[in-house]
Scaffold this motif. Structure first.
Motif, PDB file in Angstrom:
ATOM      1  N   GLU A  21      36.291  43.245  39.051  1.00 36.27           N
ATOM      2  CA  GLU A  21      35.626  42.226  39.811  1.00 36.27           C
ATOM      3  C   GLU A  21      34.076  42.804  39.881  1.00 36.27           C
ATOM      4  OE1 GLU A  21      36.616  39.320  40.939  1.00 36.27           O
ATOM      5  OE2 GLU A  21      38.729  39.493  41.175  1.00 36.27           O
ATOM      6  N   LEU A  22      33.153  41.751  39.594  1.00 45.25           N
ATOM      7  CA  LEU A  22      31.880  42.104  39.792  1.00 45.25           C
ATOM      8  C   LEU A  22      31.596  42.629  41.104  1.00 45.25           C
ATOM      9  CD1 LEU A  22      30.146  39.660  37.590  1.00 45.25           C
ATOM     10  CD2 LEU A  22      30.317  42.068  37.201  1.00 45.25           C
ATOM     11  N   VAL A  23      32.032  41.812  42.039  1.00 48.50           N
ATOM     12  CA  VAL A  23      32.156  41.796  43.378  1.00 48.50           C
ATOM     13  C   VAL A  23      33.475  42.068  44.040  1.00 48.50           C
ATOM     14  CG1 VAL A  23      31.250  41.026  45.950  1.00 48.50           C
ATOM     15  CG2 VAL A  23      29.886  40.545  43.829  1.00 48.50           C
ATOM     16  N   PRO A  24      33.686  43.129  44.481  1.00 47.95           N
ATOM     17  CA  PRO A  24      35.204  43.337  44.605  1.00 47.95           C
ATOM     18  C   PRO A  24      35.539  42.668  45.940  1.00 47.95           C
ATOM     19  CG  PRO A  24      34.082  45.488  44.260  1.00 47.95           C
ATOM     20  CD  PRO A  24      33.254  44.550  44.403  1.00 47.95           C
ATOM     21  N   ARG A  25      37.022  42.507  46.115  1.00 45.85           N
ATOM     22  CA  ARG A  25      37.523  41.934  47.445  1.00 45.85           C
ATOM     23  C   ARG A  25      37.282  42.947  48.870  1.00 45.85           C
ATOM     24  NH1 ARG A  25      41.061  40.294  43.537  1.00 45.85           N
ATOM     25  NH2 ARG A  25      41.400  38.044  43.259  1.00 45.85           N
ATOM     26  N   GLY A  26      37.485  44.162  48.568  1.00 48.88           N
ATOM     27  CA  GLY A  26      37.705  45.021  49.457  1.00 48.88           C
ATOM     28  C   GLY A  26      39.219  45.320  49.892  1.00 48.88           C
ATOM     29  N   ASP A  27      39.360  46.442  50.386  1.00 50.67           N
ATOM     30  CA  ASP A  27      40.815  46.812  50.781  1.00 50.67           C
ATOM     31  C   ASP A  27      41.350  45.938  52.114  1.00 50.67           C
ATOM     32  OD1 ASP A  27      40.788  48.942  48.902  1.00 50.67           O
ATOM     33  OD2 ASP A  27      40.426  50.549  50.301  1.00 50.67           O
ATOM     34  N   ALA A  28      40.481  45.356  52.710  1.00 56.62           N
ATOM     35  CA  ALA A  28      40.976  44.694  54.009  1.00 56.62           C
ATOM     36  C   ALA A  28      41.520  43.411  53.399  1.00 56.62           C
ATOM     37  CB  ALA A  28      39.830  44.478  54.882  1.00 56.62           C
ATOM     38  N   TYR A  29      40.456  42.821  52.363  1.00 59.15           N
ATOM     39  CA  TYR A  29      40.898  41.414  51.835  1.00 59.15           C
ATOM     40  C   TYR A  29      42.292  41.338  51.087  1.00 59.15           C
ATOM     41  CZ  TYR A  29      39.442  36.787  50.709  1.00 59.15           C
ATOM     42  OH  TYR A  29      39.610  35.289  50.468  1.00 59.15           O
ATOM     43  N   ILE A  30      42.555  42.515  50.416  1.00 61.81           N
ATOM     44  CA  ILE A  30      43.647  42.762  49.685  1.00 61.81           C
ATOM     45  C   ILE A  30      44.884  42.794  50.525  1.00 61.81           C
ATOM     46  CG2 ILE A  30      44.928  44.398  48.190  1.00 61.81           C
ATOM     47  CD1 ILE A  30      42.201  44.871  46.723  1.00 61.81           C
ATOM     48  N   GLU A  31      44.935  43.681  51.552  1.00 62.86           N
ATOM     49  CA  GLU A  31      45.855  43.862  52.476  1.00 62.86           C
ATOM     50  C   GLU A  31      46.088  42.358  53.108  1.00 62.86           C
ATOM     51  OE1 GLU A  31      48.872  45.716  54.348  1.00 62.86           O
ATOM     52  OE2 GLU A  31      47.646  46.383  52.794  1.00 62.86           O
ATOM     53  N   ASN A  32      45.080  41.636  53.468  1.00 62.45           N
ATOM     54  CA  ASN A  32      45.416  40.382  54.035  1.00 62.45           C
ATOM     55  C   ASN A  32      46.168  39.657  53.188  1.00 62.45           C
ATOM     56  OD1 ASN A  32      44.264  38.783  56.675  1.00 62.45           O
ATOM     57  ND2 ASN A  32      44.140  37.506  54.921  1.00 62.45           N
ATOM     58  N   ILE A  33      45.755  39.524  51.807  1.00 67.44           N
ATOM     59  CA  ILE A  33      46.543  38.580  51.120  1.00 67.44           C
ATOM     60  C   ILE A  33      47.973  39.191  50.876  1.00 67.44           C
ATOM     61  CG2 ILE A  33      46.681  37.830  48.741  1.00 67.44           C
ATOM     62  CD1 ILE A  33      43.627  38.051  48.540  1.00 67.44           C
ATOM     63  N   ALA A  34      48.236  40.335  50.797  1.00 65.49           N
ATOM     64  CA  ALA A  34      49.541  40.759  50.611  1.00 65.49           C
ATOM     65  C   ALA A  34      50.455  40.384  51.951  1.00 65.49           C
ATOM     66  CB  ALA A  34      49.619  42.485  50.519  1.00 65.49           C
ATOM     67  N   LYS A  35      49.747  40.482  52.940  1.00 62.99           N
ATOM     68  CA  LYS A  35      50.750  40.117  54.262  1.00 62.99           C
ATOM     69  C   LYS A  35      50.919  38.651  54.122  1.00 62.99           C
ATOM     70  CE  LYS A  35      48.941  43.709  57.531  1.00 62.99           C
ATOM     71  NZ  LYS A  35      48.032  43.715  58.789  1.00 62.99           N
ATOM     72  N   ILE A  36      50.028  37.737  54.073  1.00 62.23           N
ATOM     73  CA  ILE A  36      50.502  36.439  53.672  1.00 62.23           C
ATOM     74  C   ILE A  36      51.691  36.099  52.809  1.00 62.23           C
ATOM     75  CG2 ILE A  36      49.522  34.239  52.958  1.00 62.23           C
ATOM     76  CD1 ILE A  36      46.772  35.073  54.000  1.00 62.23           C
ATOM     77  N   PHE A  37      51.631  36.898  51.564  1.00 66.03           N
ATOM     78  CA  PHE A  37      52.803  36.466  50.703  1.00 66.03           C
ATOM     79  C   PHE A  37      53.920  36.949  51.333  1.00 66.03           C
ATOM     80  CE2 PHE A  37      49.508  35.891  47.622  1.00 66.03           C
ATOM     81  CZ  PHE A  37      49.671  34.709  47.016  1.00 66.03           C
ATOM     82  N   ASP A  88      25.678  41.655  36.530  1.00 65.00           N
ATOM     83  CA  ASP A  88      26.470  41.938  35.700  1.00 65.00           C
ATOM     84  C   ASP A  88      26.633  43.452  35.719  1.00 65.00           C
ATOM     85  OD1 ASP A  88      28.089  41.962  33.036  1.00 65.00           O
ATOM     86  OD2 ASP A  88      26.415  41.475  31.805  1.00 65.00           O
ATOM     87  N   VAL A  89      27.684  44.092  34.821  1.00 65.34           N
ATOM     88  CA  VAL A  89      27.975  45.414  34.936  1.00 65.34           C
ATOM     89  C   VAL A  89      26.644  46.283  34.695  1.00 65.34           C
ATOM     90  CG1 VAL A  89      29.544  47.308  34.185  1.00 65.34           C
ATOM     91  CG2 VAL A  89      30.406  45.057  34.300  1.00 65.34           C
ATOM     92  N   GLY A  90      26.402  47.267  35.687  1.00 54.24           N
ATOM     93  CA  GLY A  90      25.341  48.079  35.372  1.00 54.24           C
ATOM     94  C   GLY A  90      24.073  47.792  36.068  1.00 54.24           C
ATOM     95  N   VAL A  91      23.968  46.316  36.469  1.00 53.73           N
ATOM     96  CA  VAL A  91      22.599  45.837  37.102  1.00 53.73           C
ATOM     97  C   VAL A  91      22.824  45.801  38.442  1.00 53.73           C
ATOM     98  CG1 VAL A  91      21.222  43.739  37.016  1.00 53.73           C
ATOM     99  CG2 VAL A  91      22.612  44.134  35.008  1.00 53.73           C
ATOM    100  N   GLN A  92      22.707  47.288  39.323  1.00 54.84           N
ATOM    101  CA  GLN A  92      22.741  47.218  40.403  1.00 54.84           C
ATOM    102  C   GLN A  92      21.595  46.479  41.427  1.00 54.84           C
ATOM    103  OE1 GLN A  92      25.573  48.856  41.682  1.00 54.84           O
ATOM    104  NE2 GLN A  92      26.195  48.701  39.512  1.00 54.84           N
ATOM    105  N   ASP A  93      20.441  46.363  40.881  1.00 53.13           N
ATOM    106  CA  ASP A  93      19.605  45.836  41.498  1.00 53.13           C
ATOM    107  C   ASP A  93      19.802  44.337  42.230  1.00 53.13           C
ATOM    108  OD1 ASP A  93      18.002  47.983  41.343  1.00 53.13           O
ATOM    109  OD2 ASP A  93      16.334  47.452  40.087  1.00 53.13           O
ATOM    110  N   TYR A  94      20.889  43.618  41.577  1.00 52.43           N
ATOM    111  CA  TYR A  94      20.995  42.124  41.946  1.00 52.43           C
ATOM    112  C   TYR A  94      22.346  42.130  42.686  1.00 52.43           C
ATOM    113  CZ  TYR A  94      17.545  41.233  38.268  1.00 52.43           C
ATOM    114  OH  TYR A  94      16.582  41.456  37.513  1.00 52.43           O
TER     115      TYR A  94
END
Length: 307
Positions: free
Chosen positions: A93-109, A246-252
């Motif tokens: 993911e260019l912009v990750p979900r984050g651990d909290a979002y992933i745990e939220n999705i897992a609980k929902i399922f 994009d990958v490696g373009v941290q300024d954006y």
């Protein structure tokens, strides 16, 4: 089969409850068709287990009911499976979900499989009670559908998530620039990022957008302060409107910072689709994560401090 109609009713309603709660939205998860197949199969199994409870009790087969404990263990395994899958693809993911979002999705399922099981159980229970009171077969079916389907709908509504729009006011603002060579990117006096390259700074000046989320109360302020919740907001906004990154373009990279004086969340982003109304809606529709939710106003000290 003596209890065939009862079991069939429960299994059908439980499986339908899982089907109605399963959808592919802008997040494209679960994927179609493989993700659908996995979760519909598990939903059918959950509904079958729920539909067998009443017949097993009627046959005084109490040992058979203990399989519900094994089923609960399997559903916890579903949560682990979903979490592991999302963590494995997080690096893509260019912009990750984050651990909290992933745990939220897992609980929902995990929870939605329990929903299928409960719906099936109550459907069979309603059918059995109706038959016991010698109510005609067709009406017994209707009572089972009403009891199981009605409670399933209520549980689904109760499980509905709050969104950021429920706990905060979202505004789209222009970016401010200050410091040497105007290299500090600011949103309402909050410095969010410092950009050193002139090319990157020019891009932010031309296409950058600021987002401000003002919490409605101290509960909302504590929730929005959670870094996992802020990451989820950025991820959902980027997923829907794109980002010039994009990958490696941290300024954006889009970032979120907290105004320490009033609890406002200040976000900067360079979206592919720079429509302010759509950006506002995307932020407002982001779910409030269960792990991020805070309620300091529910405690005595928190309530007194807020007065």
């Amino acid at each position: 089969m003596k209890y065939g109609s009862m079991i069939l009713l429960g299994v059908c309603l439980g499986a339908l409850a899982r089907l109605f709660s399963l959808r592919v939205d802008y997040r494209q998860y679960p994927g179609y068709p493989r993700g659908y197949l996995v979760h519909l199969t598990l939903g059918f199994i959950a509904a079958s287990l729920g539909g067998l409870v009443v017949p097993a009790l009627l046959q005084a087969n109490y040992i058979a009911v203990t399989f519900l404990g094994a089923a609960a263990q399997q559903f916890r395994g579903i949560r682990t499976m979903e979490r592991q899958f999302l963590l494995e693809i997080e690096d893509t993911e260019l912009v990750p979900r984050g651990d909290a979002y992933i745990e939220n999705i897992a609980k929902i399922f995990e929870a939605r499989n329990y929903l299928a099981m409960i719906t099936a159980f109550l459907s069979t229970l309603g059918y059995y009670l109706a038959i016991t009171f010698t109510i005609p077969f067709i009406y017994a079916i209707g009572i089972g559908i009403f009891l199981g389907g009605g409670l399933g709908y209520i549980l689904h509504a109760v499980m509905k998530e709050e969104t950021v729009g429920d706990i905060g006011e979202v505004k789209i603002v222009d970016l401010d620039f200050s410091g040497p060579n105007n290299s500090n990117i600011k949103v309402e006096d909050v410095v969010v990022m410092n950009v050193g390259l002139n090319e990157s700074l020019k891009k932010w000046q031309e296409s950058g957008i600021g987002i401000v989320i003002e919490p409605t109360n101290d509960n909302a302020r504590a929730t929005l302060a959670n870094t996992g919740q802020r990451q989820a907001i950025i991820h959902d906004t980027v997923t829907q409107l794109g980002v010039k990154l994009d990958v490696g373009v941290q300024d954006y990279t889009p970032l979120a910072r907290l105004n320490l004086d009033n609890g406002k969340v200040c976000i900067i982003i360079i979206p592919i689709e720079p429509d302010p109304a759509c950006i506002k809606k995307a932020v407002e529709n982001t779910p409030v994560l269960e792990a991020s939710r805070r309620k300091p106003l529910e405690s005595g000290p928190g309530k007194i401090a807020a007065d």
